[in-house]
Design a protein around this motif. Structure first.
Motif, mmCIF file in Angstrom:
data_model
loop_
_atom_site.group_PDB
_atom_site.id
_atom_site.type_symbol
_atom_site.label_atom_id
_atom_site.label_comp_id
_atom_site.label_asym_id
_atom_site.label_seq_id
_atom_site.Cartn_x
_atom_site.Cartn_y
_atom_site.Cartn_z
ATOM 1 N N SER A 7 4.448 13.106 10.284
ATOM 2 C CA SER A 7 4.176 12.662 8.918
ATOM 3 C C SER A 7 3.381 11.365 8.932
ATOM 4 O O SER A 7 3.302 10.668 9.940
ATOM 5 N N ARG A 8 2.814 11.046 7.781
ATOM 6 C CA ARG A 8 2.128 9.768 7.591
ATOM 7 C C ARG A 8 2.853 9.016 6.488
ATOM 8 O O ARG A 8 3.091 9.545 5.413
ATOM 9 N N LEU A 9 3.200 7.773 6.753
ATOM 10 C CA LEU A 9 3.886 6.918 5.805
ATOM 11 C C LEU A 9 2.914 5.815 5.406
ATOM 12 O O LEU A 9 2.556 4.970 6.220
ATOM 13 N N VAL A 10 2.453 5.839 4.147
ATOM 14 C CA VAL A 10 1.492 4.854 3.653
ATOM 15 C C VAL A 10 2.235 3.796 2.856
ATOM 16 O O VAL A 10 2.950 4.109 1.918
ATOM 17 N N MET A 11 2.047 2.533 3.246
ATOM 18 C CA MET A 11 2.641 1.395 2.544
ATOM 19 C C MET A 11 1.544 0.756 1.704
ATOM 20 O O MET A 11 0.479 0.426 2.226
ATOM 21 N N ILE A 12 1.790 0.591 0.410
ATOM 22 C CA ILE A 12 0.812 0.001 -0.493
ATOM 23 C C ILE A 12 1.515 -1.087 -1.301
ATOM 24 O O ILE A 12 2.677 -0.934 -1.654
ATOM 25 N N GLY A 13 0.818 -2.179 -1.535
ATOM 26 C CA GLY A 13 1.431 -3.267 -2.286
ATOM 27 C C GLY A 13 0.556 -4.499 -2.298
ATOM 28 O O GLY A 13 -0.649 -4.420 -2.124
ATOM 29 N N ASP A 14 1.205 -5.662 -2.452
ATOM 30 C CA ASP A 14 0.484 -6.925 -2.541
ATOM 31 C C ASP A 14 0.617 -7.707 -1.233
ATOM 32 O O ASP A 14 0.683 -7.123 -0.162
ATOM 33 N N SER A 15 0.666 -9.043 -1.322
ATOM 34 C CA SER A 15 0.687 -9.885 -0.122
ATOM 35 C C SER A 15 1.894 -9.629 0.775
ATOM 36 O O SER A 15 1.802 -9.782 1.993
ATOM 37 N N ARG A 21 -2.979 -7.554 7.618
ATOM 38 C CA ARG A 21 -3.240 -6.262 8.260
ATOM 39 C C ARG A 21 -4.705 -6.105 8.635
ATOM 40 O O ARG A 21 -5.571 -6.829 8.174
ATOM 41 N N ALA A 22 -4.998 -5.121 9.483
ATOM 42 C CA ALA A 22 -6.369 -4.789 9.865
ATOM 43 C C ALA A 22 -7.104 -4.191 8.676
ATOM 44 O O ALA A 22 -6.503 -3.577 7.803
ATOM 45 N N ARG A 23 -8.389 -4.366 8.652
ATOM 46 C CA ARG A 23 -9.240 -3.805 7.601
ATOM 47 C C ARG A 23 -10.210 -2.811 8.217
ATOM 48 O O ARG A 23 -10.619 -3.001 9.344
ATOM 49 N N PRO A 24 -10.599 -1.746 7.547
ATOM 50 C CA PRO A 24 -10.256 -1.380 6.188
ATOM 51 C C PRO A 24 -8.900 -0.685 6.066
ATOM 52 O O PRO A 24 -8.305 -0.664 4.997
ATOM 53 N N ALA A 33 -2.573 -4.787 13.778
ATOM 54 C CA ALA A 33 -3.062 -3.725 12.889
ATOM 55 C C ALA A 33 -2.224 -3.596 11.621
ATOM 56 O O ALA A 33 -2.758 -3.357 10.546
ATOM 57 N N TYR A 34 -0.929 -3.776 11.741
ATOM 58 C CA TYR A 34 -0.026 -3.598 10.606
ATOM 59 C C TYR A 34 0.276 -4.901 9.877
ATOM 60 O O TYR A 34 1.012 -4.902 8.898
ATOM 61 N N GLY A 35 -0.276 -6.007 10.356
ATOM 62 C CA GLY A 35 0.049 -7.314 9.805
ATOM 63 C C GLY A 35 1.314 -7.843 10.448
ATOM 64 O O GLY A 35 1.849 -7.250 11.381
ATOM 65 N N ASN A 36 1.795 -8.975 9.942
ATOM 66 C CA ASN A 36 2.986 -9.582 10.548
ATOM 67 C C ASN A 36 4.178 -9.572 9.604
ATOM 68 O O ASN A 36 4.996 -10.493 9.620
ATOM 69 N N GLY A 61 -1.718 -2.618 2.005
ATOM 70 C CA GLY A 61 -1.438 -3.742 1.124
ATOM 71 C C GLY A 61 -2.653 -4.643 0.957
ATOM 72 O O GLY A 61 -3.438 -4.819 1.881
ATOM 73 N N ILE A 62 -2.806 -5.225 -0.229
ATOM 74 C CA ILE A 62 -3.878 -6.184 -0.503
ATOM 75 C C ILE A 62 -3.272 -7.375 -1.246
ATOM 76 O O ILE A 62 -2.722 -7.217 -2.346
ATOM 77 N N SER A 63 -3.383 -8.546 -0.622
ATOM 78 C CA SER A 63 -2.855 -9.763 -1.233
ATOM 79 C C SER A 63 -3.431 -9.966 -2.630
ATOM 80 O O SER A 63 -4.618 -9.760 -2.849
ATOM 81 N N GLY A 64 -2.581 -10.371 -3.556
ATOM 82 C CA GLY A 64 -3.003 -10.656 -4.913
ATOM 83 C C GLY A 64 -3.039 -9.466 -5.847
ATOM 84 O O GLY A 64 -3.326 -9.620 -7.032
ATOM 85 N N ASN A 65 -2.760 -8.273 -5.338
ATOM 86 C CA ASN A 65 -2.791 -7.092 -6.196
ATOM 87 C C ASN A 65 -1.658 -7.100 -7.209
ATOM 88 O O ASN A 65 -0.564 -7.592 -6.943
ATOM 89 N N THR A 66 -1.954 -6.515 -8.369
ATOM 90 C CA THR A 66 -0.960 -6.308 -9.417
ATOM 91 C C THR A 66 -0.730 -4.801 -9.528
ATOM 92 O O THR A 66 -1.413 -4.014 -8.863
ATOM 93 N N VAL A 67 0.178 -4.410 -10.379
ATOM 94 C CA VAL A 67 0.433 -2.987 -10.592
ATOM 95 C C VAL A 67 -0.840 -2.287 -11.078
ATOM 96 O O VAL A 67 -1.135 -1.170 -10.670
ATOM 97 N N ARG A 68 -1.604 -2.943 -11.921
ATOM 98 C CA ARG A 68 -2.866 -2.347 -12.396
ATOM 99 C C ARG A 68 -3.844 -2.139 -11.250
ATOM 100 O O ARG A 68 -4.550 -1.130 -11.197
ATOM 101 N N ASP A 69 -3.907 -3.105 -10.333
ATOM 102 C CA ASP A 69 -4.783 -2.950 -9.165
ATOM 103 C C ASP A 69 -4.337 -1.763 -8.315
ATOM 104 O O ASP A 69 -5.158 -0.986 -7.831
#
Length: 82
Positions: A7-15, A21-24, A33-36, A61-69
């Motif tokens: 399976s693939r487990l995708v984590m999405i969120g803010d800071s 994490r690695a980009r893109p 790669a996964y951040g700290n 995850g992307i720092s500063g994201n809101t629910v709308r983002d």
């Protein structure tokens, strides 16, 4: 939650998810790669406890994201990654 083998487990969120994490796409063999943050811990735990399941963890995850983002990038950053 039951995670099937391969399976693939995708984590999405803010800071809290991003944590450098690695980009893109935050995944791979590099330690950074996964951040700290918690995504790195989840990846290590799954890789240790369920090594034979070969679960693929992805940090989007992307720092500063809101629910709308998150809503705006849900298709490209979650669904399209399958």
């Amino acid at each position: 939650m039951r995670i099937e083998p391969n399976s693939r487990l995708v984590m999405i969120g803010d800071s809290i998810t991003d944590c450098g994490r690695a980009r893109p796409v935050g995944e791979g063999r590099a330690d950074s790669a996964y951040g700290n943050g918690y995504v790195s811990v989840v990846n290590a735990l799954l890789g240790t406890v369920y090594a034979s399941h070969r679960i693929r963890v992805t940090n989007m995850g992307i720092s500063g994201n809101t629910v709308r983002d998150l809503k705006a990038r849900w298709q490209s950053d979650v669904i399209d990654l399958n």
